[in-house]
Design a protein around this motif. Sequence first.
Motif, mmCIF file in Angstrom:
data_model
loop_
_atom_site.group_PDB
_atom_site.id
_atom_site.type_symbol
_atom_site.label_atom_id
_atom_site.label_comp_id
_atom_site.label_asym_id
_atom_site.label_seq_id
_atom_site.Cartn_x
_atom_site.Cartn_y
_atom_site.Cartn_z
ATOM 1 N N ASN B 51 0.910 -1.152 -0.235
ATOM 2 C CA ASN B 51 0.008 -0.017 -0.225
ATOM 3 C C ASN B 51 0.791 1.268 0.228
ATOM 4 O OD1 ASN B 51 -2.179 1.647 0.119
ATOM 5 N ND2 ASN B 51 -2.647 1.436 2.325
ATOM 6 N N GLY B 52 1.822 1.385 0.669
ATOM 7 C CA GLY B 52 2.820 2.555 1.108
ATOM 8 C C GLY B 52 3.607 2.568 -0.396
ATOM 9 N N HIS B 55 1.732 4.192 -3.053
ATOM 10 C CA HIS B 55 1.425 5.655 -2.788
ATOM 11 C C HIS B 55 2.482 6.475 -2.976
ATOM 12 C CE1 HIS B 55 -2.373 4.387 -1.228
ATOM 13 N NE2 HIS B 55 -2.852 5.615 -1.227
ATOM 14 N N LEU B 56 3.762 5.896 -3.129
ATOM 15 C CA LEU B 56 4.915 6.555 -3.110
ATOM 16 C C LEU B 56 4.919 7.843 -4.053
ATOM 17 C CD1 LEU B 56 8.120 4.478 -2.262
ATOM 18 C CD2 LEU B 56 6.899 6.475 -1.072
ATOM 19 N N LEU B 58 3.026 9.595 -5.392
ATOM 20 C CA LEU B 58 2.238 10.687 -4.649
ATOM 21 C C LEU B 58 2.888 11.773 -3.837
ATOM 22 C CD1 LEU B 58 -0.865 11.445 -5.705
ATOM 23 C CD2 LEU B 58 -1.495 10.517 -3.768
ATOM 24 N N PRO B 108 -1.182 5.585 -8.108
ATOM 25 C CA PRO B 108 -1.819 5.620 -6.845
ATOM 26 C C PRO B 108 -3.355 6.154 -7.082
ATOM 27 C CG PRO B 108 -0.021 7.010 -6.783
ATOM 28 C CD PRO B 108 0.156 6.201 -8.312
ATOM 29 N N LEU B 109 -3.633 6.889 -8.074
ATOM 30 C CA LEU B 109 -5.025 7.110 -8.314
ATOM 31 C C LEU B 109 -5.727 6.306 -8.835
ATOM 32 C CD1 LEU B 109 -3.914 10.633 -10.231
ATOM 33 C CD2 LEU B 109 -3.853 10.077 -7.930
ATOM 34 N N ARG B 112 -6.373 4.042 -6.066
ATOM 35 C CA ARG B 112 -7.514 4.312 -5.154
ATOM 36 C C ARG B 112 -8.987 4.273 -5.568
ATOM 37 N NH1 ARG B 112 -7.641 4.622 0.605
ATOM 38 N NH2 ARG B 112 -5.535 5.196 1.123
ATOM 39 N N ALA B 113 -9.039 4.670 -6.764
ATOM 40 C CA ALA B 113 -10.524 4.737 -7.469
ATOM 41 C C ALA B 113 -11.028 3.358 -7.379
ATOM 42 C CB ALA B 113 -10.426 5.242 -8.814
ATOM 43 N N LEU B 158 -8.385 9.306 -14.642
ATOM 44 C CA LEU B 158 -7.440 10.098 -13.684
ATOM 45 C C LEU B 158 -6.098 9.699 -14.264
ATOM 46 C CD1 LEU B 158 -8.811 9.225 -10.079
ATOM 47 C CD2 LEU B 158 -8.770 11.527 -11.324
#
Lengths: 233, 233, 375, 375, 238
Positions: B51-52, B55-56, B58, B108-109, B112-113, B158
């Motif tokens: 998960n991390g 997101h990195l 971002l 990440p976008l 997430r969506a 996105l």
Amino acid sequence: MEWLTPSPEEWVAIRLSIRVSLVAMAGSLVPGVAVALLLVRGRFPGRSLLNGLVHLPLVLPPVVTGYVLLLLFGRRGPLGAFLAEHFGLVFSFRWTGAALACAVMGFPLLVRAVRLSIEAVDRRLEEAAGTLGASPLFVFATVTLPLILPGVVAGMILTFAKAMGEFGATITFVSAIPGETQTLPAAIYAFTQVPGGDTGALRLTLVSVAISMAALLGSEVLAARVGRRAHAT
Amino acid sequence: MEWLTPSPEEWVAIRLSIRVSLVAMAGSLVPGVAVALLLVRGRFPGRSLLNGLVHLPLVLPPVVTGYVLLLLFGRRGPLGAFLAEHFGLVFSFRWTGAALACAVMGFPLLVRAVRLSIEAVDRRLEEAAGTLGASPLFVFATVTLPLILPGVVAGMILTFAKAMGEFGATITFVSAIPGETQTLPAAIYAFTQVPGGDTGALRLTLVSVAISMAALLGSEVLAARVGRRAHAT
Amino acid sequence: MTIAVDVAKRLGAFELRAAFRSGERLAALFGPSGSGKTTLVHLVAGLARPDAGRIAVGDTVLFDSAAGIDVPRHRRRIGYVFQDARLFPHLSVRSNLLYGRWFTRATEGEPNLDSVVALLGITHLLGRRPGALSGGERQRVAIGRALLARPRLLLMDEPLSALDEARKAEIIPYIERLRDEAGIPILYVSHSLGEVARLAADMVVLDAGRVVAQGEPLAVARRLDLLPAAAEVEPGRFLDVVATRRDERYGLTTLVLEGGEIVVPDLDLSLGQSVRLRVRARDVMLALERPVGVSALNVLAASVGTARPDGLSGMEVSLDCGGQELLARITRRSFDELRLAPGMAVFAVLKSVSFDRRFGEDADARPVAPTGGSP
Amino acid sequence: MTIAVDVAKRLGAFELRAAFRSGERLAALFGPSGSGKTTLVHLVAGLARPDAGRIAVGDTVLFDSAAGIDVPRHRRRIGYVFQDARLFPHLSVRSNLLYGRWFTRATEGEPNLDSVVALLGITHLLGRRPGALSGGERQRVAIGRALLARPRLLLMDEPLSALDEARKAEIIPYIERLRDEAGIPILYVSHSLGEVARLAADMVVLDAGRVVAQGEPLAVARRLDLLPAAAEVEPGRFLDVVATRRDERYGLTTLVLEGGEIVVPDLDLSLGQSVRLRVRARDVMLALERPVGVSALNVLAASVGTARPDGLSGMEVSLDCGGQELLARITRRSFDELRLAPGMAVFAVLKSVSFDRRFGEDADARPVAPTGGSP
Amino acid sequence: PAAEAQEKGPVVFAAASLKNALDDINAAWKAETGKSATISYAASSALAKQIESGAPADVFFSADLDWMDALAKKDLIKADTRRQLLGNSIVLVGPADAAGSIEIAKGFPLAEKLGDGKLAMASVDSVPAGKYGKAALQSLGVWDAVSPKVAQAENVRAALLLVSRGEAPLGIVYKTDAAADKNVKVVGTFPADTHPAIVYPVALTASAKGDDAAAFLRYIEGDKAKALFERQGFTVLR
Ligand SMILES: Nc1ncnc2c1ncn2[C@@H]1O[C@H](COP(=O)(O)OP(=O)(O)OP(=O)(O)O)[C@@H](O)[C@H]1O
Ligand SMILES: Nc1ncnc2c1ncn2[C@@H]1O[C@H](COP(=O)(O)OP(=O)(O)OP(=O)(O)O)[C@@H](O)[C@H]1O
Ligand SMILES: [Mg+2]
Ligand SMILES: [Mg+2]
């Protein structure tokens, strides 16, 4: 491991970045949810326009976004002048400007996350609340909002993470004044621009990653708790 | 209005940007959905780490992401060398590298969506499909996937929009070689770096916005149709 | 096929600990709301995992915690009609119905789309999405979807409770046909004793997560006066009788027992077959002399046994009818006026009888609704 | 309070065009699956907007397309028990129940949490989330939630169909109390004629989006033999009788009509009050002579009218009983053996009668289940 | 496509601020030879790092001595081809309507002139223009007084923009940038001896192949190019 310890000036940047990110996140929350709601539920002529506008910061190179912010919210910009005059709200060269830039850059992410959640809400529950006497506003607060909380949390963490990394728009809009507008990414950027700056860049990057990951983990725990509450066990 | 007409070289950049964005979007689709699925449904030790990691991009300033990509996927990077040798897949200073950078930045976008959509799926429907004889894979393809389509579409748009605007990581990773890696945002950036470049920057910005808005509008129409299908009328 | 279940499952404060085994083609799970019926059915379908235990259908073990067996749900081939329909919102009604077809050999015959759709009265809905259906329509589609998956065991969780009586009356015979002809064993959850009595040869009664009784539905219901749901069953008794004569002309069959005869509408019973009748106390009238010139054909000689007050104005009188017990409910005033006393010889006039399901076990005999033949 | 509805609404291929007006405290909406009951109730609750029409409860106009009135749903104060419970998944059962309390004056008395919760048997569930409830438990919470919002009109869409009989039997009297004492008018959707007959003074029958009949439930059901759902109601006839004598000792009341007397358990009727009885054809026995020494107290002199075959072995005989019609169902053989013919004088022996709801309109008289007093 | 790029001529990695001049020169070269260079404009730092990791660049044209030195240290450029080609100067700019000019001398009252406004500069630790500006202010002895009021922009163009938009009353930018912006006015020029020489070095990379790269390098060192550089305000050092 001494190279890992940030210098006092770097601590300033770290604290500033956290503050800016938190304010960006908190400040965009209400408008973000409101816009998402408008986009999902609203039926008005300018809907597509609003939708496009929200996505702009994603589409534009950050420098351009920063430039546009400068044109609008700068000391001489129409909005900047207005806000300064009537509300004493000054953005230029202030950390508030950095927060504004970060909020704008994160806005499309927040809105999308909230939007997806709103679209997933079972409207029949809202209807049920209506028959029990709840006004639309109350329905939103007591039914819709709790149900979309996971999406709101996701949107907030995206905004926060984005703010921790945002740099192009911020530095263009409010430049990088140590202690006022020089956020962590600006500091990292500066390191990358000089030969041999790698250690410094790495150090600050690690700090930034650590903060964001902590926030991420926190948000996951929060979302899980919220989710557990909503879906019961 | 002559200044609005892009030059032949600019057309090259426009076409390239569209190609890069489409490839970034298409290429990250399957991994994006898979990772989202893993994050929502998976119960494995490295979950938080994954998960991390997602997101990195971002969190990090784009320049840093680009630099990391350069280190990993560059000609001399461990992954770059491996992929080039065994699959003939070269990223460095190729348009494929630009697509990779854009995909990573948009990842990440996308995740997430899709994640939000998966979390909203009524698992009881999947159970029902299971009792009818559908294997987990078939359940995913025939029940889960159609139900999360709005989220997937949102994630794709996105990613596309992000790719149209991505610049920091791309230019750091693969530079801005006209015809090969000079995407629209890189061309815009170059214009902002010289006196009198404003018209050029504005022209290309308008083109970029127009393309993205068209894509956005298309996605909304698509999502609405998908949604209508799913929720019936 | 035999269903054998012996499971334990904890859900919060609720604990299911149920064991039963049924060889009947249709077994009913009966019990008050919250007694664990849905939980149990979930375990059988593989939607939840027992904490411990064993579940087998016929020779196939679906779950056995001791042996480490846990067949995944999509390999269990268990059709499940959910309490909430759970239709796929993104598929048309037709695609919903045909969903299970992907996974079954498309053999000819029996449950096929056209026949199921016609029976369930959903032909005009095929093109719609589930969102545009009424509650009952949804439930009918769910039934069809489970049937068309050609399961080897059908679980039905209150499948008819959203339907009107007319629709129920249409579908029940179909479920009977499924049970009798298609040979699909059914585990049927219901809180309607009427439905259960009509459909099930075997009833498992759950209460607070335990099996409190099992057996032939009406017998169990009678035994479990403790069971609140049995309140719906009026007091009565069972008589064992033998089909002896058939009156072709009037379409009547005469059933004989010690003490007299009972005439019922023709029922395709083979002569000599023994049958069980249920006689409700309120359908029994008492006469001191054999009535003549009355329309009731069923008059049994009996002797008065014990009597006890029943409500403010009634009496429940137990009768001995050739060794079998009958119950009559009459007013206290009649009781006094007839001067009934233990041992007294009387005639029991039966207005109507109903058939106990037990005779349904003979392949030929068709089951009859509890409120069946009125002679 | 009067509910007046006159609406048109199109949903895809389905068209609702219904007008009715009911002044009863509890009116039932009855009709087969897909006939438009839920759609109609949605319009009343304000969850959907009629294409045209007018809806009024008492003096309050909720919707009037001509006058441009459309009261928003949260101001209609209409409690709605949905067909699917629709509990708030993020709130505990207690918070679900108390949700409507935010919007009502917290006056003392009647529907209060403790009493509602105790009645519905959900006290032990208060701390749970809806996700951890069984189907029936969910439905009970939904009923409680609507009640506690203290609505001025209660809409109940098949509220009891997920409940077992025992639970139903407990809740029905409560709904009766709501209707009679709390003075909350109720629009009650059901596909169970039994429930409707028990609860409703007025029944509106929908079929394919139209009102096809309205009136006293059993009368309507009798009239609408066309209505498939009426199949559940056994044939029978109504007799108007007058309560004449009370027998304190045996707790019996004698009802008189031309042709004889009927004795029923004591019912708190004021003497002289006129009452309507429903007599099922299968509960009527015919005798050529007045039976003596039998337990049945109800023997009416009658004359045979027309007769028609009913099934393979039965006959349905119409009787004239002092100007009122009675129906008797006997076997064809009895018919022949008794040599019944039009005009012949016979005696009708009634095993049991039930009360028509009409007499419930008198405040004192308690309604009685259709299968009530057996003399 | 990479091969295609090779055919198109040499690949030039150039600092973004050279875009106008190099585009003109490239056009002129194409007109003469029929060949054209493929020029990638980005920050000198990014370009240098890319060359380090094997970018297919033939010519590196930096805005910054440091990055050229860094590459030279790693033998990534052909040292014999290196030239300090262009020179520039840094100036103090103010809004177009600024009254008069400021004499830049030791201890000149820059901080007072700023009032509570900011001094817009490119990043003083990383961007060349910023580094030169800081050095100049230090040698003039005003850095300590001014440094709290310095707003560091990402690059010199952004710093110029801040003055141009009236956000900052004064800024330090290249002369080349100041000349093209109508909204600003040069209010003072920093004497060349107040800061290290502002030079733009150019060289062939170690991996440069073929004659075209050398030919292009020769062309930008030639007279035609000189005129075009000078038109953009650069000083050609040779
Ligand atoms: N959105 C819609 N589009 C088209 N038809 C619809 C839609 N919603 C409902 N219908 C149809 O309208 C009719 C009435 O539906 P409604 O839900 O009112 O039935 P109902 O009387 O409540 O039935 P049930 O007893 O099964 O709940 C049904 O035939 C249904 O198929
Ligand atoms: N997740 C859960 N956590 C705690 N208790 C639960 C959970 N799910 C169900 N229960 C409880 O388990 C019991 C059995 O539930 P189940 O759904 O099996 O009942 P049921 O017999 O099907 O009832 P109904 O007829 O009302 O559908 C209920 O008391 C319910 O409250
Ligand atoms: Mg259940
Ligand atoms: Mg309905």
